[in-house]
Design a protein around this motif. Structure first.
Motif, PDB file in Angstrom:
ATOM      1  N   GLN A 107      26.463 -21.172 -35.906  1.00  0.00           N
ATOM      2  CA  GLN A 107      25.210 -21.559 -35.241  1.00  0.00           C
ATOM      3  C   GLN A 107      25.307 -23.030 -34.840  1.00  0.00           C
ATOM      4  O   GLN A 107      25.744 -23.868 -35.630  1.00  0.00           O
ATOM      5  CB  GLN A 107      24.023 -21.369 -36.179  1.00  0.00           C
ATOM      6  CG  GLN A 107      22.722 -21.981 -35.642  1.00  0.00           C
ATOM      7  CD  GLN A 107      21.625 -21.997 -36.686  1.00  0.00           C
ATOM      8  OE1 GLN A 107      21.583 -21.150 -37.588  1.00  0.00           O
ATOM      9  NE2 GLN A 107      20.727 -22.970 -36.595  1.00  0.00           N
ATOM     10  N   TYR A 108      24.924 -23.307 -33.614  1.00  0.00           N
ATOM     11  CA  TYR A 108      24.825 -24.693 -33.157  1.00  0.00           C
ATOM     12  C   TYR A 108      23.379 -24.957 -32.737  1.00  0.00           C
ATOM     13  O   TYR A 108      22.783 -24.173 -31.993  1.00  0.00           O
ATOM     14  CB  TYR A 108      25.762 -24.959 -31.976  1.00  0.00           C
ATOM     15  CG  TYR A 108      27.228 -24.932 -32.339  1.00  0.00           C
ATOM     16  CD1 TYR A 108      27.789 -25.956 -33.091  1.00  0.00           C
ATOM     17  CD2 TYR A 108      28.039 -23.869 -31.937  1.00  0.00           C
ATOM     18  CE1 TYR A 108      29.132 -25.922 -33.444  1.00  0.00           C
ATOM     19  CE2 TYR A 108      29.376 -23.827 -32.272  1.00  0.00           C
ATOM     20  CZ  TYR A 108      29.922 -24.856 -33.025  1.00  0.00           C
ATOM     21  OH  TYR A 108      31.251 -24.822 -33.382  1.00  0.00           O
ATOM     22  N   THR A 109      22.848 -26.053 -33.236  1.00  0.00           N
ATOM     23  CA  THR A 109      21.476 -26.458 -32.895  1.00  0.00           C
ATOM     24  C   THR A 109      21.538 -27.832 -32.255  1.00  0.00           C
ATOM     25  O   THR A 109      22.075 -28.780 -32.854  1.00  0.00           O
ATOM     26  CB  THR A 109      20.580 -26.497 -34.144  1.00  0.00           C
ATOM     27  OG1 THR A 109      20.468 -25.181 -34.679  1.00  0.00           O
ATOM     28  CG2 THR A 109      19.187 -27.025 -33.797  1.00  0.00           C
ATOM     29  N   LYS A 110      21.013 -27.915 -31.051  1.00  0.00           N
ATOM     30  CA  LYS A 110      21.049 -29.161 -30.269  1.00  0.00           C
ATOM     31  C   LYS A 110      19.613 -29.570 -29.944  1.00  0.00           C
ATOM     32  O   LYS A 110      18.798 -28.737 -29.553  1.00  0.00           O
ATOM     33  CB  LYS A 110      21.834 -28.941 -28.979  1.00  0.00           C
ATOM     34  CG  LYS A 110      21.813 -30.109 -28.008  1.00  0.00           C
ATOM     35  CD  LYS A 110      22.469 -29.729 -26.693  1.00  0.00           C
ATOM     36  CE  LYS A 110      21.416 -29.336 -25.673  1.00  0.00           C
ATOM     37  NZ  LYS A 110      21.336 -27.976 -25.319  1.00  0.00           N
ATOM     38  N   GLY A 111      19.322 -30.898 -30.075  1.00  0.00           N
ATOM     39  CA  GLY A 111      17.972 -31.328 -29.736  1.00  0.00           C
ATOM     40  C   GLY A 111      17.711 -32.782 -30.027  1.00  0.00           C
ATOM     41  O   GLY A 111      18.648 -33.580 -30.177  1.00  0.00           O
ATOM     42  N   ALA A 112      16.448 -33.119 -30.106  1.00  0.00           N
ATOM     43  CA  ALA A 112      16.041 -34.508 -30.355  1.00  0.00           C
ATOM     44  C   ALA A 112      16.553 -34.954 -31.719  1.00  0.00           C
ATOM     45  O   ALA A 112      16.338 -34.259 -32.724  1.00  0.00           O
ATOM     46  CB  ALA A 112      14.525 -34.614 -30.299  1.00  0.00           C
ATOM     47  N   PRO A 113      17.229 -36.099 -31.783  1.00  0.00           N
ATOM     48  CA  PRO A 113      17.838 -36.526 -33.047  1.00  0.00           C
ATOM     49  C   PRO A 113      16.858 -36.609 -34.211  1.00  0.00           C
ATOM     50  O   PRO A 113      17.184 -36.192 -35.333  1.00  0.00           O
ATOM     51  CB  PRO A 113      18.411 -37.904 -32.709  1.00  0.00           C
ATOM     52  CG  PRO A 113      18.692 -37.829 -31.248  1.00  0.00           C
ATOM     53  CD  PRO A 113      17.585 -37.005 -30.679  1.00  0.00           C
ATOM     54  N   ASP A 114      15.664 -37.165 -33.979  1.00  0.00           N
ATOM     55  CA  ASP A 114      14.733 -37.314 -35.085  1.00  0.00           C
ATOM     56  C   ASP A 114      14.327 -35.966 -35.668  1.00  0.00           C
ATOM     57  O   ASP A 114      14.052 -35.858 -36.872  1.00  0.00           O
ATOM     58  CB  ASP A 114      13.493 -38.105 -34.647  1.00  0.00           C
ATOM     59  CG  ASP A 114      12.924 -37.610 -33.330  1.00  0.00           C
ATOM     60  OD1 ASP A 114      13.646 -36.941 -32.584  1.00  0.00           O
ATOM     61  OD2 ASP A 114      11.741 -37.909 -33.047  1.00  0.00           O
ATOM     62  N   VAL A 115      14.305 -34.930 -34.836  1.00  0.00           N
ATOM     63  CA  VAL A 115      13.950 -33.591 -35.324  1.00  0.00           C
ATOM     64  C   VAL A 115      15.150 -32.927 -35.996  1.00  0.00           C
ATOM     65  O   VAL A 115      15.033 -32.392 -37.104  1.00  0.00           O
ATOM     66  CB  VAL A 115      13.444 -32.714 -34.158  1.00  0.00           C
ATOM     67  CG1 VAL A 115      13.129 -31.307 -34.644  1.00  0.00           C
ATOM     68  CG2 VAL A 115      12.215 -33.333 -33.525  1.00  0.00           C
ATOM     69  N   VAL A 116      16.282 -32.954 -35.340  1.00  0.00           N
ATOM     70  CA  VAL A 116      17.473 -32.283 -35.872  1.00  0.00           C
ATOM     71  C   VAL A 116      17.908 -32.918 -37.188  1.00  0.00           C
ATOM     72  O   VAL A 116      18.238 -32.200 -38.155  1.00  0.00           O
ATOM     73  CB  VAL A 116      18.616 -32.323 -34.841  1.00  0.00           C
ATOM     74  CG1 VAL A 116      19.911 -31.758 -35.441  1.00  0.00           C
ATOM     75  CG2 VAL A 116      18.232 -31.527 -33.596  1.00  0.00           C
ATOM     76  N   ILE A 117      17.920 -34.217 -37.264  1.00  0.00           N
ATOM     77  CA  ILE A 117      18.322 -34.889 -38.514  1.00  0.00           C
ATOM     78  C   ILE A 117      17.414 -34.460 -39.654  1.00  0.00           C
ATOM     79  O   ILE A 117      17.865 -34.270 -40.796  1.00  0.00           O
ATOM     80  CB  ILE A 117      18.300 -36.427 -38.325  1.00  0.00           C
ATOM     81  CG1 ILE A 117      19.409 -36.863 -37.349  1.00  0.00           C
ATOM     82  CG2 ILE A 117      18.478 -37.140 -39.672  1.00  0.00           C
ATOM     83  CD1 ILE A 117      19.333 -38.325 -36.954  1.00  0.00           C
TER      84      ILE A 117
END
Length: 638
Positions: free
Chosen positions: A187-197
């Protein structure tokens, strides 16, 4: 105008009946007809018959000119509103920037090949072997191109997608599940850093996966901010491994307990012309506001480059907006020039808050969810390239090039069109008022100065062509140095009503003077009783008619600017010269050609001295208007 015409006609009709005697008029059909014809003459004189046609044509020509500058106007009323726009709420990507994303920086935790492949696979853009680059949405193309530069071009075939949680602006991320070469699933999840982190519990250290400590999490947040401060758009990637295809691919099931892989920083260069356009807008009293879904640090960095804000204190996020009441937002809306991490619903609140400050607001947008805010704005601006059909259909204006600078060009064009329409209205009404005053005064004295057909000629022929040419006048040099006009101001604001009356009176004096000079040339004396009896006034009527026509031809040059001197105008209006020449030729024909002259004036010819006198009196409108303009400049300067 209609009310004024009705009142004037009734008053003159009544005055004429009383002057001739009620009994005489009622018993003499000819006298009654003459009295009625005087009222008709006044109605013809008062109504600018060509005004509606001229204004419509001027608007149409202006809209055509805007279209050539990539601004397509869908509603004619928008032209007027553009001229008084005070605040422009603009998207960042594609409008202020070029929408040409390029990855320029990485902050890697996982091995580089895994990171690049994960970013490319967690995208809907596709590599095109024929083009040698990615095809799709610009941000995702940048990620696929980044992988392509490293030779990773056949990823979708090697790693077919078996599940996904599509991107959502509320979650600010997307997730995909792909098959790996060894039979597992990643699974790869890509998005806004503050959310993903925030969703990560572990992090790669080379090939190993270790727990994500708070200290390491703080380092990632700092790295994200550092990249954002460089005006980079930053996306984070995280992963998760499965031995079989997940049974539930919903966001809630996929997006938790992730392993952090790295950050990708991409640059979307600002459009080179936008900074100058924003400065021009500022000089014109138009405030530019940036609205974006990007991180606040990225948004502020770009806004600083463009001169929208000077520091971060003038920026606010969508989360901050959610914590503010409508009353608080209305009170503090002018404190902010950047709105970051906003949702579509925030845009409507922003528009409403600016409008609560009595601002005329333009709002740009491209997505379906932008339609409500675009519709609520005074000027809704849709994107012609990236915009959806829904957005374009509710917009007042569509940008064929998606360029912010086009909006400023449209505002300038809107101001020019509105200025020119006011010049046209002033030119036509001053002429009509002169006709009204002339007929009114002549009627009170007891003689006829113009017949209805003569007044129609002036209104439909002599006035219309120069009026059209005035509508094509170039913008005055200071048009984008003025503050936006007040949208509540009527068309006669700024002493324009006074201008019409004064200019009408000046023309009236010149026309009446020409009439009396003509009577004197014909009779050798001026005797009111003879004139009232209808004796020897044909030459006076012809001179007055020539003077009225020529005054209008000369006066159209005065109206190139309502206040600036005619002799300071740097650009020539070739259309005005052509229209003046046409009006002059037609006037000469109607006064010289025997059949037309007799139809208009009866059996009378004018000597050369009469023609020269009429021309001389008409030319006086230029120096007299120069004096009036100088007086008004001094008055308005105070």
């Amino acid at each position: 105008l209609t009310i004024m015409v009705i009142v004037i006609c009734v008053v003159i009709f009544g005055v004429d009946i009383i002057r001739h005697g009620v009994g005489n008029v009622l018993t003499d059909p000819t006298a009654l007809l003459d009295t009625f014809m005087v009222a008709v003459s006044l109605a013809v004189a008062a109504i600018p018959e060509g005004l509606v046609a001229v204004v419509t044509i001027v608007l149409s020509l202006g809209v055509t000119k805007m279209a050539k500058r990539q601004a397509i106007i869908r509603k004619l009323s928008a032209v007027e509103t553009l001229g008084c726009t005070q605040t422009i709420c603009s998207d960042k990507t594609g409008t202020l920037t070029q929408n040409k994303m390029t990855v320029v920086k990485h902050e890697l935790a996982a091995p580089k090949e895994k990171f690049l492949a994960g970013m490319a696979l967690c995208s809907d853009a596709q590599w095109d072997d024929d083009l040698g680059e990615a095809v799709g949405e610009p941000t995702e193309c940048a990620l696929v191109n980044d992988a392509g530069k490293a030779g990773l071009t056949g990823l979708t075939a090697e790693h077919p997608r078996v599940g996904e949680a599509p991107f959502d602006s509320g979650r600010k991320m997307m997730s995909v599940v792909v098959e790996t070469l060894d039979g597992e699933y990643e699974q790869y999840t890509k998005g806004a850093p503050d959310v993903v982190i925030g969703l990560c519990t572990h992090i790669y250290e080379g090939d190993k996966v270790v727990p994500l400590t708070e200290e390491r999490r703080a380092e990632l947040v700092a790295a994200n901010k550092a990249m954002a401060d460089e005006a980079l758009r930053v996306l984070a990637l995280a992963s998760r491994t499965y031995t079989e295809v997940p049974s539930d691919c919903s966001p809630a099931a996929l997006e938790h307990d992730l392993v952090f892989c790295g950050l990708s920083g991409m640059i979307d260069p600002v459009r080179p012309e936008v900074a100058d356009a924003i400065r021009e807008a500022h000089d014109a009293g138009i405030r530019t506001v940036m609205i974006t879904g990007d991180h606040i640090d990225t948004a502020v960095a770009i806004a600083k480059q463009l001169g929208i804000v000077t520091d971060r204190s003038h920026a606010i996020t969508g989360a901050d907006l959610d914590r503010m009441s409508d009353e608080e937002l209305d009170a503090h809306i002018e404190d902010y020039g950047v709105y970051a991490r906003v949702q579509p619903e925030h845009k409507t609140r922003i528009v409403e808050a600016w409008k609560s400050r009595d601002q005329i607001v333009a709002m740009t947008g491209d997505g379906v969810n932008d339609a409500p805010s675009i519709k609520r704005a005074d000027i809704g601006v849709g994107m012609g390239i990236t915009g959806t059909d829904v957005t374009k259909n509710v917009a007042d204006m569509v940008l064929a090039d998606d360029n912010f600078a086009t909006i400023i060009g449209a505002c300038e064009e809107g101001r020019r069109i509105y200025d020119n329409i006011r010049k046209v209205i002033q030119f036509l009404l001053s002429a009509n008022l002169a006709e009204v005053f002339s007929v009114f005064i002549a009627t009170l004295i007891g003689f006829t100065i113009f017949q209805p057909v003569q007044l129609l000629w002036v209104n439909l022929v002599t006035d219309c062509f120069p009026a059209l040419a005035l509508g094509m006048e170039d913008a005055e040099g200071d048009i984008m140095k003025r503050k936006p006009r007040n949208a509540k101001d009527g068309v006669f604001a700024g002493h324009m009503g006074l201008d019409c009356v004064v200019q009408g009176l000046i023309i009236t004096v010149l026309v009446l003077a020409s009439f009396f000079v003509g009577v004197y040339f014909d009779m050798g004396y001026i005797h009111i009783a003879d004139m009232i009896a209808g004796n020897a006034d044909e030459e006076g009527v012809m001179m007055a008619f020539i003077t009225l026509n020529m005054v209008e031809i000369f006066h159209c040059f005065n109206m190139r600017s309502r206040r600036a001197s005619l002799f300071t105008m740097k650009k020539e209006n070739k259309w005005l010269w052509a229209s003046a020449a046409l009006a002059l030729v037609l006037t000469v024909i109607v006064t010289v050609q025997p059949t037309l002259a007799e139809m208009f004036f009866g059996p009378v010819t004018l000597e050369l001295k009469g023609v020269l006198a009429a021309l001389g009196l008409a030319f006086l409108i230029i120096p007299l208007m120069e004096i009036y303009k100088a007086i008004m400049r001094a008055v308005e300067k105070e």
